[in-house]
Enzyme design. Structure first.
Site, short mmCIF file in Angstrom:
data_model
loop_
_atom_site.label_atom_id
_atom_site.label_comp_id
_atom_site.label_asym_id
_atom_site.label_seq_id
_atom_site.Cartn_x
_atom_site.Cartn_y
_atom_site.Cartn_z
N CYS A 72 0.81 -1.22 0.00
CA CYS A 72 0.00 0.00 0.00
C CYS A 72 0.85 1.27 0.00
CB CYS A 72 -0.93 0.00 1.21
SG CYS A 72 -2.08 -1.39 1.22
N CYS A 105 -6.35 5.87 9.07
CA CYS A 105 -6.64 4.49 9.44
C CYS A 105 -7.27 4.19 10.78
CB CYS A 105 -5.44 3.62 9.22
SG CYS A 105 -4.11 3.69 10.36
FE1 SF4 Z 1 -2.61 -2.07 3.30
FE2 SF4 Z 1 -3.63 -1.39 5.72
FE3 SF4 Z 1 -3.64 -3.93 4.95
FE4 SF4 Z 1 -1.32 -2.73 5.50
S1 SF4 Z 1 -2.93 -3.15 6.94
S2 SF4 Z 1 -1.78 -4.14 3.77
S3 SF4 Z 1 -1.74 -0.60 4.82
S4 SF4 Z 1 -4.74 -2.22 3.94
#
Ligand code: SF4
Length: 250
Positions: A210, A235
């Site tokens: 990501c 997030c």
């Molecule tokens: Fe992507 Fe969040 Fe999953 Fe990490 S935790 S792979 S940043 S979606």
């Protein structure tokens, strides 16, 4: 209002304009083991790790530090974790997601579910980051973070000390008024270990799946979840006035 909240106004007044090193020392002295530092191993957090190590030597006491291993990090980030522990002699606790939750999510939604929708991306961040974060914060009075005001449109009113509604604790941001340039001046001057991906155009580094490099002049957050709209790029790690103000980062 909790006892901690009743101190906030005084703390904000006392700490306003103080150097970050002084704020770190204040946090160790005031909270001891009731505060914890959440490091993502990003540039800001490496600066704070350096300051915590120096403050610990000076004061003869320290604060707990933890990081989240989502299972999707860059190899460079893992190496930086080892290098940082070795340089400072710090015991950085590594928090992992719940194995069964990850297995169930991947079985149902696929290994790269975060590319399918904002909801699924938040679900992945919830299981791989937010749940381990909440476990790490359990029973703490405060946590320290490397947030800066100019990192995002959602952080322009960030204070040095504020109440984190979502986690029910004090949030301390010693670098709240630092610029990007100040961070890198400190890293170079103090020989702080940093992620080599920063030299390849990665400004904000999270999970490998990501995160991408950004072009010169692009916003610092353009390298994270680049397929989403800017206001959705957080997030759930920080709340204010009961509202989500940050919904996904490392
Ligand atoms: Fe992507 Fe969040 Fe999953 Fe990490 S935790 S792979 S940043 S979606």
């Amino acid at each position: 209002m909790s006892d901690l909240q009743s101190h906030l106004a005084d703390w904000q007044q006392d700490l306003q304009g103080k150097p970050a090193e002084v704020i770190v020392e204040w946090a160790i002295t005031t909270f001891g083991y009731a505060i914890t530092f959440a490091t993502s191993l990003g540039a800001e957090d490496q600066v704070l790790t350096d300051m915590i190590a120096k403050a610990s030597r000076k004061l003869g006491k320290t604060m707990p530090i933890f990081t989240l291993d989502t299972g999707r990090l860059f190899q460079e980030s893992y190496q930086l974790l080892e290098d940082t522990q070795a340089k400072y002699g710090l015991d950085i606790q590594i928090m992992f997601p719940q194995r069964e939750a990850v297995e169930t999510m991947v079985a149902k939604e696929g290994i790269n579910l975060f590319r399918k929708s904002v909801e699924l991306r938040r679900k992945c961040c919830g299981i791989r980051k937010i749940e381990p974060l909440k476990r790490a914060l359990q029973s703490k009075d405060a946590w320290m973070v490397g947030l800066r005001r100019d990192q995002s449109v959602t952080r322009t009113d960030l204070s040095v000390v504020e109440w984190d509604e979502g986690n029910g604790m004090v949030k301390v941001s010693p670098l709240h008024d630092w610029s990007h340039e100040q961070i890198w001046d400190y890293i170079k001057a103090q020989n702080v270990p940093y992620n080599p991906l920063h030299d390849q155009g990665f400004l904000s580094i999270g999970c490998a799946s990501c995160t991408r490099a950004v072009k010169p002049g692009e916003d610092i957050r353009a390298g994270r979840w680049w397929w989403e709209e800017p206001e959705k790029k957080e997030c759930g790690l920080h709340f204010k006035d009961g509202k989500l103000v940050r919904a996904n980062q490392s």
